[in-house]
Design an enzyme around this catalytic site. Sequence first.
Site, PDB file in Angstrom:
ATOM      1  N   HIS A 128       0.821  -1.217   0.000  1.00 27.33           N
ATOM      2  CA  HIS A 128       0.000   0.000   0.000  1.00 27.33           C
ATOM      3  C   HIS A 128       0.845   1.253   0.000  1.00 27.33           C
ATOM      4  CE1 HIS A 128       0.399  -0.769   4.458  1.00 27.33           C
ATOM      5  NE2 HIS A 128       0.492   0.556   4.521  1.00 27.33           N
ATOM      6  N   GLU A 180      -8.352   4.413   9.605  1.00 31.40           N
ATOM      7  CA  GLU A 180      -7.869   4.211   8.237  1.00 31.40           C
ATOM      8  C   GLU A 180      -8.902   3.553   7.343  1.00 31.40           C
ATOM      9  OE1 GLU A 180      -4.802   0.863   9.115  1.00 31.40           O
ATOM     10  OE2 GLU A 180      -6.251   0.210   7.631  1.00 31.40           O
ATOM     11  N   GLN A 183      -3.908   3.419   1.399  1.00 28.63           N
ATOM     12  CA  GLN A 183      -4.285   3.430   2.821  1.00 28.63           C
ATOM     13  C   GLN A 183      -4.453   4.896   3.231  1.00 28.63           C
ATOM     14  OE1 GLN A 183      -1.223   2.376   5.860  1.00 28.63           O
ATOM     15  NE2 GLN A 183      -2.733   0.888   6.556  1.00 28.63           N
ATOM     16  N   HIS A 200       3.763   7.276   3.717  1.00 28.95           N
ATOM     17  CA  HIS A 200       4.682   6.138   3.671  1.00 28.95           C
ATOM     18  C   HIS A 200       4.342   5.209   2.515  1.00 28.95           C
ATOM     19  CE1 HIS A 200       1.374   4.442   6.194  1.00 28.95           C
ATOM     20  NE2 HIS A 200       1.695   3.277   5.644  1.00 28.95           N
ATOM     21  N   GLU A 221       7.427   0.810   5.103  1.00 33.99           N
ATOM     22  CA  GLU A 221       6.796  -0.223   5.936  1.00 33.99           C
ATOM     23  C   GLU A 221       6.960  -1.569   5.242  1.00 33.99           C
ATOM     24  OE1 GLU A 221       2.663   0.762   6.619  1.00 33.99           O
ATOM     25  OE2 GLU A 221       2.162  -1.278   7.220  1.00 33.99           O
TER      26      GLU A 221
HETATM   27  C1  V0V Z   1       9.059  11.859   9.962  1.00 29.99           C
HETATM   28  N1  V0V Z   1      10.010  12.118   9.037  1.00 29.99           N
HETATM   29  C2  V0V Z   1       9.605  11.628   7.868  1.00 29.99           C
HETATM   30  C3  V0V Z   1       8.340  11.042   8.106  1.00 29.99           C
HETATM   31  N2  V0V Z   1       8.035  11.192   9.417  1.00 29.99           N
HETATM   32  N3  V0V Z   1      10.192  11.613   6.673  1.00 29.99           N
HETATM   33  C4  V0V Z   1       9.507  11.030   5.672  1.00 29.99           C
HETATM   34  N4  V0V Z   1       8.273  10.458   5.808  1.00 29.99           N
HETATM   35  C5  V0V Z   1       7.673  10.462   7.007  1.00 29.99           C
HETATM   36  N5  V0V Z   1       6.474   9.910   7.146  1.00 29.99           N
HETATM   37  C6  V0V Z   1      11.264  12.848   9.255  1.00 29.99           C
HETATM   38  C7  V0V Z   1      11.007  14.203   9.839  1.00 29.99           C
HETATM   39  O1  V0V Z   1      10.752  15.153   8.840  1.00 29.99           O
HETATM   40  C8  V0V Z   1      12.280  14.484  10.594  1.00 29.99           C
HETATM   41  O2  V0V Z   1      13.255  14.961   9.708  1.00 29.99           O
HETATM   42  C9  V0V Z   1      12.688  13.120  11.097  1.00 29.99           C
HETATM   43  O3  V0V Z   1      12.045  12.174  10.228  1.00 29.99           O
HETATM   44  C10 V0V Z   1      12.239  12.862  12.542  1.00 29.99           C
HETATM   45  O4  V0V Z   1      10.851  13.096  12.558  1.00 29.99           O
HETATM   46  P1  V0V Z   1      10.034  13.676  13.787  1.00 29.99           P
HETATM   47  O5  V0V Z   1       8.973  14.545  13.230  1.00 29.99           O
HETATM   48  O6  V0V Z   1      10.953  14.219  14.840  1.00 29.99           O
HETATM   49  O7  V0V Z   1       9.295  12.415  14.301  1.00 29.99           O
HETATM   50  P2  V0V Z   1       9.787  11.203  15.175  1.00 29.99           P
HETATM   51  O8  V0V Z   1      11.257  10.982  15.093  1.00 29.99           O
HETATM   52  O9  V0V Z   1       9.144  11.308  16.508  1.00 29.99           O
HETATM   53  O10 V0V Z   1       9.040  10.033  14.369  1.00 29.99           O
HETATM   54  C11 V0V Z   1       9.382   9.681  13.078  1.00 29.99           C
HETATM   55  C12 V0V Z   1       9.170   8.150  12.940  1.00 29.99           C
HETATM   56  C13 V0V Z   1       7.696   7.903  13.343  1.00 29.99           C
HETATM   57  C14 V0V Z   1       9.437   7.770  11.494  1.00 29.99           C
HETATM   58  C15 V0V Z   1      10.120   7.421  13.875  1.00 29.99           C
HETATM   59  O11 V0V Z   1       6.830   8.626  12.459  1.00 29.99           O
HETATM   60  C16 V0V Z   1       7.301   6.457  13.327  1.00 29.99           C
HETATM   61  O12 V0V Z   1       7.575   5.709  14.269  1.00 29.99           O
HETATM   62  N6  V0V Z   1       6.610   6.005  12.255  1.00 29.99           N
HETATM   63  C17 V0V Z   1       6.159   4.609  12.153  1.00 29.99           C
HETATM   64  C18 V0V Z   1       4.733   4.424  12.613  1.00 29.99           C
HETATM   65  C19 V0V Z   1       3.730   5.178  11.775  1.00 29.99           C
HETATM   66  O13 V0V Z   1       4.058   6.087  11.014  1.00 29.99           O
HETATM   67  N7  V0V Z   1       2.411   4.801  11.935  1.00 29.99           N
HETATM   68  C20 V0V Z   1       1.318   5.446  11.200  1.00 29.99           C
HETATM   69  C21 V0V Z   1       0.868   4.573  10.087  1.00 29.99           C
HETATM   70  P3  V0V Z   1      13.999  16.350   9.939  1.00 29.99           P
HETATM   71  O14 V0V Z   1      12.936  17.387   9.925  1.00 29.99           O
HETATM   72  O15 V0V Z   1      14.661  16.197  11.273  1.00 29.99           O
HETATM   73  O16 V0V Z   1      14.972  16.444   8.786  1.00 29.99           O
HETATM   74  S1  V0V Z   1       0.100   3.099  10.710  1.00 29.99           S
HETATM   75  C22 V0V Z   1       0.028   1.996   9.372  1.00 29.99           C
HETATM   76  O17 V0V Z   1       0.647   2.298   8.302  1.00 29.99           O
HETATM   77  C23 V0V Z   1      -0.714   0.835   9.558  1.00 29.99           C
HETATM   78  C24 V0V Z   1      -1.482   0.552  10.804  1.00 29.99           C
HETATM   79  C25 V0V Z   1      -0.737  -0.213   8.493  1.00 29.99           C
HETATM   80  O18 V0V Z   1      -0.176  -0.031   7.440  1.00 29.99           O
HETATM   81  O19 V0V Z   1      -1.374  -1.296   8.729  1.00 29.99           O
HETATM   82 CO    CO Z   2       0.700   1.529   6.396  1.00 31.82          CO
END
Ligand code: V0V
Ligand code: CO
Length: 146
Positions: A7, A43, A60, A84, A134
């Site tokens: 996705h 979602e 998604q 993502h 992912e």
């Molecule tokens: C953050 N950054 C990204 C980003 N999110 N870059 C590209 N795409 C994204 N989506 C960058 C951000 O601009 C910062 O860069 C740096 O990473 C650190 O970001 P932050 O804002 O300080 O945030 P953090 O570090 O607290 O969290 C970032 C991470 C977090 C990636 C660790 O978003 C995470 O754990 N994501 C995984 C879980 C998730 O996203 N769940 C929602 C979808 P600069 O500015 O410092 O350069 S759930 C899903 O998909 C499901 C249930 C499914 O598929 O079934």
């Molecule tokens: Co997802």
Amino acid sequence: MLTRIDHIGIACFDLDKTVEFYRATYGFEVFHSEVNEEQGVREAMLKINDTSDGGASYLQLLEPTREDSTVAKWLAKNGEGVHHIAFGTADVDADAADIKGKGVRVLYEEPRRGSMGSRITFLHPKDCHGVLTELVTSAPVESPEH
Ligand code: V0V
Ligand code: CO
């Protein structure tokens, strides 16, 4: 082995309005919807096509359920858009371990629960040229009871 685009995750402020846009503009219908409290998202999965590995590819659409969720934080900084990309695999544990061995940060020790009973993990966007990535293993298709 990664065998499909499972996705593309798209962050939005209003899930119902965004679902309606995808329906009215492209004709995509909601295949499944759920709330994932752990991830802080509501979602909708829009199925785009089946794939040759027996899986499928979806859009998604994601709306945050709480202020401190990753998607709320991302929306506040970037506004709506592609959040993502998710690759499908038959074995998320093996692929995550393999990719970790190449020096990419895998965000979860163990895969967590994703959409439709899948098992998911994420790779850090800073290790993936700016793309939050992912990995997904779909839930097995239940065999019919006899
Ligand atoms: C953050 N950054 C990204 C980003 N999110 N870059 C590209 N795409 C994204 N989506 C960058 C951000 O601009 C910062 O860069 C740096 O990473 C650190 O970001 P932050 O804002 O300080 O945030 P953090 O570090 O607290 O969290 C970032 C991470 C977090 C990636 C660790 O978003 C995470 O754990 N994501 C995984 C879980 C998730 O996203 N769940 C929602 C979808 P600069 O500015 O410092 O350069 S759930 C899903 O998909 C499901 C249930 C499914 O598929 O079934
Ligand atoms: Co997802």
